[in-house]
Design a protein around this motif. Structure first.
Motif, mmCIF file in Angstrom:
data_model
loop_
_atom_site.group_PDB
_atom_site.id
_atom_site.type_symbol
_atom_site.label_atom_id
_atom_site.label_comp_id
_atom_site.label_asym_id
_atom_site.label_seq_id
_atom_site.Cartn_x
_atom_site.Cartn_y
_atom_site.Cartn_z
ATOM 1 N N ALA A 1 0.828 -1.208 0.000
ATOM 2 C CA ALA A 1 0.000 0.000 0.000
ATOM 3 C C ALA A 1 0.864 1.259 0.000
ATOM 4 C CB ALA A 1 -0.922 0.011 1.212
ATOM 5 N N ARG A 2 2.128 1.113 0.477
ATOM 6 C CA ARG A 2 3.014 2.279 0.503
ATOM 7 C C ARG A 2 3.595 2.563 -0.882
ATOM 8 N NH1 ARG A 2 6.656 2.859 5.653
ATOM 9 N NH2 ARG A 2 5.105 2.585 7.266
ATOM 10 N N ASP A 3 3.331 1.659 -1.793
ATOM 11 C CA ASP A 3 3.920 1.751 -3.128
ATOM 12 C C ASP A 3 3.394 2.967 -3.877
ATOM 13 O OD1 ASP A 3 4.391 0.900 -6.045
ATOM 14 O OD2 ASP A 3 5.365 -0.679 -4.833
ATOM 15 N N MET A 4 4.232 3.478 -4.783
ATOM 16 C CA MET A 4 3.829 4.602 -5.643
ATOM 17 C C MET A 4 2.532 4.305 -6.406
ATOM 18 S SD MET A 4 6.004 7.138 -5.661
ATOM 19 C CE MET A 4 6.434 7.918 -7.195
ATOM 20 N N GLN A 5 2.293 2.999 -6.644
ATOM 21 C CA GLN A 5 1.123 2.627 -7.427
ATOM 22 C C GLN A 5 -0.190 2.898 -6.680
ATOM 23 O OE1 GLN A 5 2.792 -0.939 -8.924
ATOM 24 N NE2 GLN A 5 3.333 0.497 -10.543
ATOM 25 N N ASP A 6 -0.122 2.932 -5.351
ATOM 26 C CA ASP A 6 -1.338 3.116 -4.561
ATOM 27 C C ASP A 6 -1.440 4.504 -3.935
ATOM 28 O OD1 ASP A 6 -2.490 0.464 -4.770
ATOM 29 O OD2 ASP A 6 -0.745 -0.200 -3.640
ATOM 30 N N THR A 7 -0.290 5.103 -3.665
ATOM 31 C CA THR A 7 -0.285 6.354 -2.907
ATOM 32 C C THR A 7 0.246 7.496 -3.759
ATOM 33 O OG1 THR A 7 0.197 5.041 -0.942
ATOM 34 C CG2 THR A 7 0.513 7.418 -0.754
ATOM 35 N N PHE A 8 -0.399 8.651 -3.641
ATOM 36 C CA PHE A 8 0.124 9.863 -4.291
ATOM 37 C C PHE A 8 1.126 10.526 -3.344
ATOM 38 C CE2 PHE A 8 -4.117 9.766 -6.414
ATOM 39 C CZ PHE A 8 -3.678 9.733 -7.733
ATOM 40 N N ALA B 1 -16.174 2.805 -13.331
ATOM 41 C CA ALA B 1 -17.494 2.945 -12.704
ATOM 42 C C ALA B 1 -17.448 2.577 -11.222
ATOM 43 C CB ALA B 1 -18.508 2.067 -13.431
ATOM 44 N N ARG B 2 -16.426 1.793 -10.820
ATOM 45 C CA ARG B 2 -16.368 1.304 -9.434
ATOM 46 C C ARG B 2 -15.200 1.865 -8.633
ATOM 47 N NH1 ARG B 2 -18.495 -3.018 -7.651
ATOM 48 N NH2 ARG B 2 -20.480 -3.430 -8.654
ATOM 49 N N ALA B 3 -14.266 2.558 -9.289
ATOM 50 C CA ALA B 3 -13.080 3.067 -8.566
ATOM 51 C C ALA B 3 -12.773 4.493 -9.016
ATOM 52 C CB ALA B 3 -11.876 2.178 -8.823
ATOM 53 N N HIS B 4 -12.180 5.281 -8.124
ATOM 54 C CA HIS B 4 -11.790 6.641 -8.457
ATOM 55 C C HIS B 4 -10.526 6.987 -7.686
ATOM 56 C CE1 HIS B 4 -12.308 10.774 -9.770
ATOM 57 N NE2 HIS B 4 -13.321 10.371 -10.526
ATOM 58 N N CYS B 5 -9.786 7.986 -8.138
ATOM 59 C CA CYS B 5 -8.561 8.343 -7.424
ATOM 60 C C CYS B 5 -8.849 9.223 -6.206
ATOM 61 C CB CYS B 5 -7.572 9.016 -8.366
ATOM 62 S SG CYS B 5 -8.226 10.511 -9.103
ATOM 63 N N ARG C 1 -12.210 13.295 2.756
ATOM 64 C CA ARG C 1 -11.794 12.888 1.418
ATOM 65 C C ARG C 1 -10.431 12.197 1.494
ATOM 66 N NH1 ARG C 1 -11.922 17.775 -1.749
ATOM 67 N NH2 ARG C 1 -14.101 17.328 -2.203
ATOM 68 N N VAL C 2 -10.307 11.117 0.726
ATOM 69 C CA VAL C 2 -9.032 10.390 0.678
ATOM 70 C C VAL C 2 -8.643 10.141 -0.783
ATOM 71 C CG1 VAL C 2 -9.489 9.289 2.912
ATOM 72 C CG2 VAL C 2 -10.147 8.102 0.812
ATOM 73 N N TYR C 3 -7.369 9.775 -0.996
ATOM 74 C CA TYR C 3 -6.841 9.668 -2.359
ATOM 75 C C TYR C 3 -6.103 8.344 -2.549
ATOM 76 C CZ TYR C 3 -7.638 14.695 -1.987
ATOM 77 O OH TYR C 3 -8.209 15.923 -1.773
ATOM 78 N N ARG C 4 -6.363 7.702 -3.669
ATOM 79 C CA ARG C 4 -5.596 6.504 -4.021
ATOM 80 C C ARG C 4 -5.333 6.489 -5.527
ATOM 81 N NH1 ARG C 4 -8.400 1.917 -0.085
ATOM 82 N NH2 ARG C 4 -8.180 3.198 1.772
#
Ligand code: 2NL
Length: 343
Positions: free
Chosen positions: A147-154, A202-206, A193-196
Motif C-alpha cells: 500500500a506504501r507503493d507509488m502505485q497506490d499512494t500519491f 465505474a467502481r473506482a476513483h482516485c 476525502r481520501v486519495y488513491r
C-alpha cells in the motif's frame, strides 16, 4: 381683465401635473418672473382705482390657486403609488431563481456521521496532506507494505531523496492524531476525502470519501463492534437489514473482518448489484492492533478498541441506486439537481 383671470383659473384647476417635467412647465407658465401671473400683476397696476379692489382679490386668488396646484402635485409625486406608477410596476412578479441543493455525498456523509454522534461518537477532522507516520507507520504498516507503493499512494514531490508528504489514503490518519492527543475512553468518527492512485472506472476513483470509526476503552470487545455496526445499518437502511462478517486482513486490526449487508436492491434474491449472491460488502473493521495502540502511547495491556472504515460513495450508490461512481465527481447538473428535495 377679470374675464382673463377667470379663464386662467379654470385652466389651472383643470391642468394635470403627472411628472417633474409637467411641474416645471406649469411653474414656468404661471409662476415664473415671465409667467402669466406676473404679467397680470403688471397689467393690474394700470387699472383705474375703482376696479382695483375686486380685480386684486381675484388676482391673489389666482396666484394662490396656482401655488396650491403645484404644491399638491409635488406631495403626490413623493408618494409610493405615484412613484411606482412612474418608475416601476411593483405588482410585477419577482425575477425567478432556483434553489441549490447539497451534493449527494454531503447528504449521505452527514446521515452517516449523525447516526454515530447520536450514540456518543465525536467527529474529528484532520489534514489531507499527511506524513508517512500518521498515514502508515503508526498504523502498523511494515516498511515494504504494497500500500506504501507509488502505485497506490500519491506522494508529493520532494527536493531529491525520500518524499516527506503524501495525500492521505484513509482517514485513519486523523484517528492516529486523536489517539496521540487524547486519553481513553475515545469514541470518534472521522469523515473526509481520501486519495488513491487507481484507474478511474465505474467502481473506482482516485479520490473518494470515507467515514472511519474508532472506540477505545477498557474491555471493548468484538461483540461491541458487531452491535454498533448493526445499529448503524439498521438506522441507515432499515430494521429488515441482515449482516454477516467474513474474516479479512488489515495491518492495523487483529482480528480483521469485512461486513456484508443483505442486498437492499433485491432483498437477497439475487441481482446484478450483489452479483447474484444476495450480499453486498460495505465495510472493513476489526479490533485495533496492539502495536497501533502502543505507537500512540496507549497501554495495550489495559485498553482494547475496535475500528471500522467505509466508503461514502458505496453507501450513497446503494441508497440512491446509482450505478456509476464517476457521476459523483463530474458536476453534471442533470445528476445533481435530482437531489433537490433531500436536505
Ligand atoms: C476499509 C477498511 C478500516 C480501520 C479502517 C482503523 C483506524 C485506526 C486503527 C485501526 Cl486509528 N483501524 N480503521 C479499521 C479496519 C478497516 O477500513 O475497507 N475502508 C474503506
Amino acid at each position: 381683465m377679470e374675464e382673463k383671470i377667470k379663464s386662467f383659473l379654470k385652466e389651472i384647476k383643470e391642468s394635470s401635473i403627472n411628472n417633474e417635467e409637467d411641474a416645471e412647465n406649469f411653474r414656468l407658465k404661471y409662476l415664473s418672473k415671465k409667467g402669466v401671473i406676473t404679467s397680470l400683476f403688471e397689467e393690474f397696476k394700470t387699472l383705474p382705482p375703482e376696479l382695483r379692489k375686486s380685480t386684486g382679490k381675484a388676482l391673489n386668488e389666482l396666484k394662490q390657486a396656482a401655488e396650491q396646484k403645484l404644491a399638491e402635485a409635488k406631495v403626490i409625486g413623493q408618494q409610493p403609488s405615484a412613484i411606482s406608477h412612474q418608475l416601476t410596476d411593483l405588482s410585477l412578479p419577482a425575477d425567478p431563481f432556483t434553489l441549490g441543493s447539497r451534493h449527494p455525498i454531503s447528504i449521505v456523509k452527514k446521515q452517516m456521521t449523525d447516526i454515530f454522534t447520536k450514540i456518543g461518537f465525536v467527529v474529528s477532522e484532520g489534514p489531507e496532506i499527511e506524513d508517512d507516520w500518521h498515514n502508515f507507520g503508526a498504523l502498523n504498516f511494515p516498511p515494504n507494505h504494497p500500500a506504501r507503493d507509488m502505485q497506490d499512494t500519491f506522494f508529493i514531490e520532494s527536493e531529491g531523496g525520500v518524499p516527506e508528504w503524501l495525500l492521505r489514503t484513509h482517514t485513519s490518519s486523523v484517528q492516529v492524531r486523536v489517539m496521540e492527543n487524547q486519553k481513553p475512553p475515545i469514541r470518534t468518527i472521522s469523515p473526509g476525502r481520501v486519495y488513491r492512485n487507481e484507474t478511474i472506472s465505474a467502481r473506482a476513483h482516485c479520490q473518494f470519501h470515507q467515514v472511519e470509526g474508532l472506540y477505545i476503552d477498557e474491555g471493548v470487545s468484538f461483540a461491541d463492534l458487531k452491535q454498533t455496526l448493526y445499529y448503524f445499518v439498521a438506522e441507515m437502511f432499515g430494521e429488515k437489514i441482515e449482516i454477516r462478517f467474513r474474516p479479512s486482513f488489515f495491518p492495523f486490526t487483529e482480528p480483521s473482518a469485512e461486513m456484508d449487508i443483505s442486498c437492499i436492491i433485491c432483498e437477497g434474491k439475487g441481482c446484478p448489484v450483489c452479483k447474484y449472491s444476495g450480499w453486498v460488502e460495505i465495510l472493513g473493521c476489526g479490533m485495533v492492533h496492539p502495536n497501533v495502540l502502543d505507537n500512540c502511547k496507549i497501554d495495550s495491556n489495559k485498553y482494547t478498541g475496535f475500528a471500522f472504515g467505509m466508503g461514502v460513495e458505496r453507501i450513497a450508490m446503494l441508497k440512491f441506486r446509482i450505478g456509476d461512481l464517476r457521476l459523483f465527481f463530474e458536476n453534471d447538473m442533470r445528476f445533481l439537481s435530482q437531489f433537490k428535495s433531500v436536505l
